[in-house]
Design a protein around this motif. Structure first.
Motif, short mmCIF file in Angstrom:
data_model
loop_
_atom_site.label_atom_id
_atom_site.label_comp_id
_atom_site.label_asym_id
_atom_site.label_seq_id
_atom_site.Cartn_x
_atom_site.Cartn_y
_atom_site.Cartn_z
N PRO A 134 100.56 -53.97 38.50
CA PRO A 134 99.19 -53.74 39.12
C PRO A 134 98.74 -54.74 39.89
O PRO A 134 97.81 -54.58 40.72
N ASP A 135 98.78 -56.06 39.29
CA ASP A 135 98.11 -57.17 39.92
C ASP A 135 98.69 -57.46 41.20
O ASP A 135 97.86 -58.30 42.02
N ARG A 136 99.57 -56.75 41.75
CA ARG A 136 100.30 -56.97 43.03
C ARG A 136 99.52 -56.07 43.97
O ARG A 136 99.70 -56.38 45.30
N TRP A 137 98.98 -55.30 43.67
CA TRP A 137 98.16 -54.20 44.52
C TRP A 137 96.90 -54.45 44.67
O TRP A 137 95.95 -54.81 43.90
N MET A 138 96.33 -54.21 45.87
CA MET A 138 94.97 -54.42 46.13
C MET A 138 94.25 -53.25 47.20
O MET A 138 95.01 -52.51 47.72
N GLN A 139 92.99 -53.30 47.07
CA GLN A 139 92.48 -52.17 47.88
C GLN A 139 91.16 -52.50 48.64
O GLN A 139 90.64 -53.44 48.24
N LEU A 140 91.15 -51.95 49.81
CA LEU A 140 89.85 -52.52 50.71
C LEU A 140 89.27 -50.95 50.79
O LEU A 140 89.71 -50.25 51.42
N THR A 141 88.01 -50.75 50.30
CA THR A 141 87.40 -49.50 50.49
C THR A 141 86.18 -50.00 51.70
O THR A 141 85.18 -51.15 51.27
N THR A 142 86.26 -49.35 52.75
CA THR A 142 85.06 -49.64 53.78
C THR A 142 83.97 -48.80 53.86
O THR A 142 83.01 -49.00 54.48
N ARG A 143 83.83 -47.55 53.22
CA ARG A 143 82.76 -46.68 53.25
C ARG A 143 82.81 -46.14 51.85
O ARG A 143 83.83 -45.52 51.29
N VAL A 144 81.47 -45.77 51.54
CA VAL A 144 81.27 -45.00 50.39
C VAL A 144 80.89 -43.60 50.64
O VAL A 144 80.15 -43.38 51.64
N ILE A 145 81.53 -42.46 50.08
CA ILE A 145 81.26 -41.07 50.79
C ILE A 145 79.64 -41.07 50.57
O ILE A 145 79.16 -41.26 49.13
N GLY A 146 79.02 -40.13 51.24
CA GLY A 146 77.53 -40.12 51.21
C GLY A 146 76.66 -41.22 51.32
O GLY A 146 75.59 -41.00 51.87
N ARG A 147 77.42 -42.45 52.04
CA ARG A 147 76.62 -43.73 52.17
C ARG A 147 77.24 -44.20 53.46
O ARG A 147 77.93 -45.40 53.39
N PRO A 148 77.37 -43.49 54.82
CA PRO A 148 78.07 -44.10 55.79
C PRO A 148 77.43 -45.47 56.26
O PRO A 148 78.45 -46.21 56.90
N GLU A 149 76.37 -45.87 55.61
CA GLU A 149 75.65 -47.19 56.06
C GLU A 149 76.18 -48.36 55.33
O GLU A 149 75.83 -49.50 55.46
N ALA A 150 77.00 -47.91 54.19
CA ALA A 150 77.27 -49.04 53.48
C ALA A 150 77.99 -50.05 53.94
O ALA A 150 79.16 -49.68 54.74
N PRO A 151 77.78 -51.30 53.68
CA PRO A 151 78.59 -52.32 54.20
C PRO A 151 80.10 -52.48 53.62
O PRO A 151 80.22 -52.02 52.49
N TYR A 152 80.76 -53.55 54.08
CA TYR A 152 82.17 -53.81 53.50
C TYR A 152 81.94 -54.60 52.44
O TYR A 152 81.55 -55.70 52.61
N THR A 153 82.09 -54.15 51.18
CA THR A 153 82.09 -54.89 50.27
C THR A 153 83.02 -54.67 49.02
O THR A 153 83.61 -53.81 48.99
N ALA A 154 83.08 -55.71 48.37
CA ALA A 154 84.32 -55.88 47.58
C ALA A 154 84.05 -54.76 46.24
O ALA A 154 85.18 -54.41 45.70
N ASP A 155 82.88 -54.33 45.95
CA ASP A 155 82.69 -53.50 44.99
C ASP A 155 82.35 -51.91 45.22
O ASP A 155 82.14 -51.04 44.34
#
Length: 158
Positions: A134-155
């Motif tokens: 699992p340490d080989r896999w990464m993800q990038l989440t660019t939008r939080v459902i319900g918060r379309p204005e959310a910035p690109y953040t690691a968390d």
């Protein structure tokens, strides 16, 4: 197009014309834990860009959904697996996931991934195992459902 029928008369079909979009929207946007609040337009785009399997009762009523995002050659992501609560406990998810697995293997797809919070046992019965590295896999989440204005953040969480 793929179509299969199990011994109880339930049908698994990839014909997009059979999908009950109102029901699919309710399942995903209101009843699922992973897509709560997903907008109808987003649901429709996700279906259009995927191979979608509907699960239908013998009377033709849609009772389930499975969506596959794939290149059709080496990799697939199985997602939006949903069986209506009135039809759970009948082995429909296990049967449908096994059929999807078989369809993908017939194409030569050798890596199928999925994420689940609560159905590990269902998927294990058809061959899924935890990621070995699992340490080989990464993800990038660019939008939080319900918060379309959310910035690109690691968390950010989807």
């Amino acid at each position: 197009m793929s179509r299969r029928t199990n011994e109880a008369g339930f049908v698994l079909d990839t014909d997009p014309a059979r999908l009950d979009l109102d029901t699919v929207e309710r399942w995903l946007a209101q009843e699922s834990y992973w897509a709560t609040g997903r907008e109808r337009a987003v649901i429709e785009r996700s279906l259009a860009g995927s191979t979608v399997y509907g699960v239908y009762a013998p009377d033709g009523t849609q009772v389930g959904l499975l969506r596959v995002v794939t290149d059709g050659a080496t990799f697939a992501w199985l997602c939006d697996v949903f069986i209506d609560s009135a039809y759970r406990g009948r082995g429909l998810a296990q049967w449908a996931v096994a059929a999807v697995r078989d369809d993908l293997h017939a194409l030569g797809v050798y890596r199928i991934i999925l994420a689940t919070a609560d159905a590990h046992g269902v998927y294990a019965k058809v061959g899924f195992v935890p990621l070995p590295e699992p340490d080989r896999w990464m993800q990038l989440t660019t939008r939080v459902i319900g918060r379309p204005e959310a910035p690109y953040t690691a968390d950010a969480r989807a």
